[in-house]
Design an enzyme around this catalytic site. Structure first.
Site, PDB file in Angstrom:
ATOM      1  N   ASP A 167     -33.795 -58.474 -10.129  1.00  0.00           N
ATOM      2  CA  ASP A 167     -34.776 -58.468 -11.220  1.00  0.00           C
ATOM      3  C   ASP A 167     -35.818 -57.413 -10.900  1.00  0.00           C
ATOM      4  OD1 ASP A 167     -37.344 -59.870 -10.059  1.00  0.00           O
ATOM      5  OD2 ASP A 167     -35.704 -61.217  -9.512  1.00  0.00           O
ATOM      6  N   ASP A 256     -40.633 -66.284 -17.160  1.00  0.00           N
ATOM      7  CA  ASP A 256     -41.160 -66.243 -15.799  1.00  0.00           C
ATOM      8  C   ASP A 256     -42.486 -66.991 -15.796  1.00  0.00           C
ATOM      9  OD1 ASP A 256     -42.208 -65.654 -13.330  1.00  0.00           O
ATOM     10  OD2 ASP A 256     -42.302 -63.482 -13.624  1.00  0.00           O
ATOM     11  N   GLU A 258     -45.025 -69.123 -13.272  1.00  0.00           N
ATOM     12  CA  GLU A 258     -45.249 -69.342 -11.844  1.00  0.00           C
ATOM     13  C   GLU A 258     -46.738 -69.288 -11.555  1.00  0.00           C
ATOM     14  OE1 GLU A 258     -44.312 -65.785  -9.473  1.00  0.00           O
ATOM     15  OE2 GLU A 258     -43.374 -64.976 -11.285  1.00  0.00           O
TER      16      GLU A 258
END
Length: 754
Positions: A167, A256, A258
């Protein structure tokens, strides 16, 4: 390329900014920044049942979009809400909340916007940045002791078994995607957007570059939940590269979510409560489903999930992309019983972050398609796992002949049919010829094996439903299709036999609808009447060629060249005769007819005449023909039939008279021996020739003298054998000498003896 290190808690003065398309920062008047909706504007602030559910076990998810993968996924330990609730620090803990004024979804103040711009730098957030930022402060960090990291050296070299991937974000520029593919990377997630104000400058080149290198790629969105709603960020994501298509080369969109790497946006959980975070994720997911038809995959860590969602089990039906920089993925977030992708290293062995897919390459293809693979798709993807043909150029295409499938690669194709399974056709002479003749639509059909090399003289071959393609440096690639001709070649031991490799394809349309195929050392001809027969290069084949092959007098071969005859001779049979060869005579044909029949009756080369030394020749007197042999000749006319004259005194005398053009004409019988005193004779149209050891050979031509001698008992009479030739003088007187007298003929007296 190593990315910049995100510094821990930062503070900055701010100005109102919006991060524009392709990463450029566009300053906007603060008056235009309207308040963003509260969480209740797009999702309920009431915690979902999963957010407060204190069950102690996780239920296996049902993933209808990836059934093949789910059936083979590797399970990992899961954490329950009860097990982790006590360990999770409060999201509003002041020690981890540098911007306590922010709570839930709030618009950025001008000062916060400027500070965020400074923190984002050129690339913004990326997958794993939160974990690294949160773990940098040291022992006081709320993450201290929760993540078992590999050493930097180990991270740069170690990788788990499985399908590898990467990624990347704007922090990686100038990526050599072909090199990454050749190193083993088969999929890539590329950062597309962040919040509703930032797009990755590198997205287009990274997204297309990874695809062009043969990777299955997808886009990810770096979430900043406190800046705008999940729905708004989902719409922005889709509008700037986060879409999905069921082409088998596009991964589902990835969220994503986090640890917050930006001090401007508050604590590690973006100053949001677990229920607010769960609702934000649900809002994002529901919007993505509405826009793309796919549930987004979720990138996170087990620790963040525990800390910021209250260890919610509500998203087990979403693919999990887990970050865990260790030699195993460790405990999974609540609800998930397996992970789809594991990010195992931020520092190699691949560019950006290194990941591994939890399953086979075929499972990964099914994941990209969002459905189970068909039989052909599955078989091709399984064979392609090790990429024997290099990077794929397209996805699997089905619906060709017999409902077959194929996929193109840089170095060839993989074709599949239900009868043959999946087989490679690699770029090169064999594949080029296969395509030239029509590939699976030709008589060859689908490949039945891969290309095999290591044959005689460095040759290669590949089997197909309808035959094979053979290749050697000397002959190039040639089709050898199943049938009588190939069977005859097989009987001669293929390329290892006398014929060698084929030097042409099979060619039909010959006389009587025959076919032939050329080889290095000969050819094989076939007709319905004769079957397939080889003719090898050499004297016999050259003779056959000189008379027009199958169109000539001999027609098609009916047997194989056979050697071991008398004097080391060889023979090959044809429809209308044979060709014989010896070192002494060379190759000569005997064609079907009276001359050949007579020769056969004398036991061919084993008989008195031996091998032919010439070809049957016609155009003689009275339409006659003859053929020469080692020990004589055979002459034929319609009146006399075929008669042999063997080498010796009688034949020499006949030759002395001018053969058939002389007074004796053509022979009418064979040389006969066993006469008186061991004598022999042979009859001709115009008389006879007699021979005895005492007298030699002398002719007696048809006429009065010969008649008188005959009436006297030939050689058994008083005259005995002739000792001279009948001789005539001017005036008409003729005479002939015999052993015991002379016969004289005159027109007045006739024949008298003296």
């Amino acid at each position: 390329m190593r990315r910049r290190q995100i510094m821990p808690v930062l503070t900055a003065a701010c100005a109102a900014v919006v991060v524009g398309v392709m990463g450029s920062l566009i300053t906007t008047p603060s008056a235009t920044a309207s308040p963003l909706p509260s969480p209740t504007a797009t999702a309920s602030s009431t915690p979902s049942p999963a957010a407060t559910n204190q069950t102690t076990t996780s239920k296996a998810p049902t993933l209808p979009a990836q059934p093949e993968f789910a059936a083979t996924a590797i399970a990992a330990p899961t954490a329950t809400a009860t097990q982790t609730a006590a360990a999770a620090p409060s999201p509003t803990d002041a020690a981890t909340n540098p911007n306590a004024d922010r709570s839930g979804i709030m618009p950025l103040s001008p000062a916060d916007a400027a500070a965020l711009e400074a923190e984002m730098g050129q690339g913004g957030g990326y997958m794993g940045v939160g974990t690294r930022a949160a773990s940098e402060p040291g022992p006081e960090s709320p993450l201290s002791g929760r993540t078992t990291l590999l050493s930097t050296e180990a991270l740069s070299t170690w990788k788990p078994e499985g399908i590898q991937g990467v990624d990347v974000s704007g922090w990686q520029t100038g990526i050599d995607w072909d090199a990454q593919f050749n190193q083993g990377a088969r999929f890539a997630y590329v950062k597309a957007t962040e919040s509703t104000t930032y797009t990755n400058d590198e997205f287009s080149s990274q997204y297309s570059g990874s695809r062009n290198a043969g990777m299955i790629r997808g886009a990810y969105h770096f979430a900043t939940p406190s800046t705008s709603s999940g729905a708004d960020q989902a719409r922005y994501f889709v509008a700037h590269g986060g879409g999905w298509s069921a082409d088998g080369m596009t991964l589902p969109p990835l969220l994503d979510i986090e640890y917050n790497p930006y001090s401007t946006l508050g604590n590690l959980c973006f100053n949001m409560s677990p229920s607010q975070m769960v609702n934000w994720v649900r809002d994002f997911s529901n919007t993505m489903v509405a826009l793309t038809g796919r549930k987004p995959a979720i990138y996170t860590t087990t620790d963040w999930w525990r800390t910021c969602t209250g260890n919610s089990g509500s998203f087990a039906d979403h693919p999990l992309h887990l970050a865990s920089y260790s030699t195993s993925p460790g405990v999974l977030p609540n609800g998930w019983t397996f992970y789809s992708i594991w990010q195992y290293s931020p520092d190699g062995p691949y560019v950006g972050d290194s990941n591994v897919w939890n399953g086979t390459y075929a499972n990964l293809k099914a994941f990209a398609y969002g459905r189970s693979l068909g039989a052909g798709e599955g078989a091709i993807s399984t064979l392609a796992e090790d990429m024997p043909l290099g990077a794929p150029l397209g996805t699997v295409v089905c619906g060709i002949k017999d409902n077959g499938c194929y996929q193109s690669f840089r170095n060839g194709e993989i074709l599949w049919s239900s009868s043959t399974g999946a087989r490679t056709t690699r770029a090169g002479a064999i594949r080029s010829l296969y395509r030239l003749v029509g590939a699976e639509n030709s008589s060859l059909g689908y490949p039945g094996s891969g290309e095999q090399c290591g044959l005689k003289a460095g040759g290669c071959y590949q089997m197909f439903q309808g035959g094979a393609i053979m290749w050697s440096p000397q002959t190039g690639a040639q089709v050898s299709r199943y049938g009588a001709i190939r069977n005859a070649w097989a009987a001669s031991n293929f390329e290892n036999g006398v014929l060698g490799y084929p030097s042409s394809g099979e060619i039909c349309g010959l006389k009587n609808n025959g076919c032939y195929q050329a080889y290095q050392n000969g050819a094989i001809h076939w007709s319905a009447d004769t079957g397939a027969r080889p003719t090898r290069n050499g004297a016999i084949r050259s003779v056959w060629a000189s008379i027009g092959y199958e169109t000539g007098v001999l027609g098609y071969p009916t047997g194989t060249e056979t050697c071991g005859l008398k004097d080391g001779g060889c023979v090959q049979s044809f429809e209308n005769g044979q060709v014989h060869w010896t070192a002494a005579t060379g190759a000569n044909l005997t064609r079907g007819g009276a001359i050949r029949s007579l020769w056969l009756s004398t036991r061919s080369e084993e008989g008195v005449l031996g091998y032919p030394t010439g070809t049957e020749t016609c155009g003689l007197k009275d339409g006659g023909c003859y053929q020469s042999f080692q020990n004589g000749q055979i002459h034929w006319t319609a009146k006399t039939g075929a008669q042999l004259t063997r080498n010796g005194a009688i034949r020499n005398v006949w030759a002395g008279t001018g053969y058939q053009d002389g007074g004796l004409g053509f022979p009418t019988g064979i040389e006969t021996c066993g006469l008186k005193d061991g004598g022999c004779y042979q009859s001709f149209q115009g008389g006879q020739i007699h021979w005895s050891p005492a007298t030699g050979a002398h002719p007696t031509r048809a006429g009065a003298i010969s008649s008188y001698w005959a009436q006297s008992g030939w050689e058994n009479g008083p005259l005995g054998y002739p000792t001279g030739t009948e001789t005539c003088k001017l005036g008409g007187e003729c005479y002939q000498l015999f052993q015991n007298g002379t016969l004289k003929w005159t027109p007045i007296n006739g024949v008298t003896r003296s």
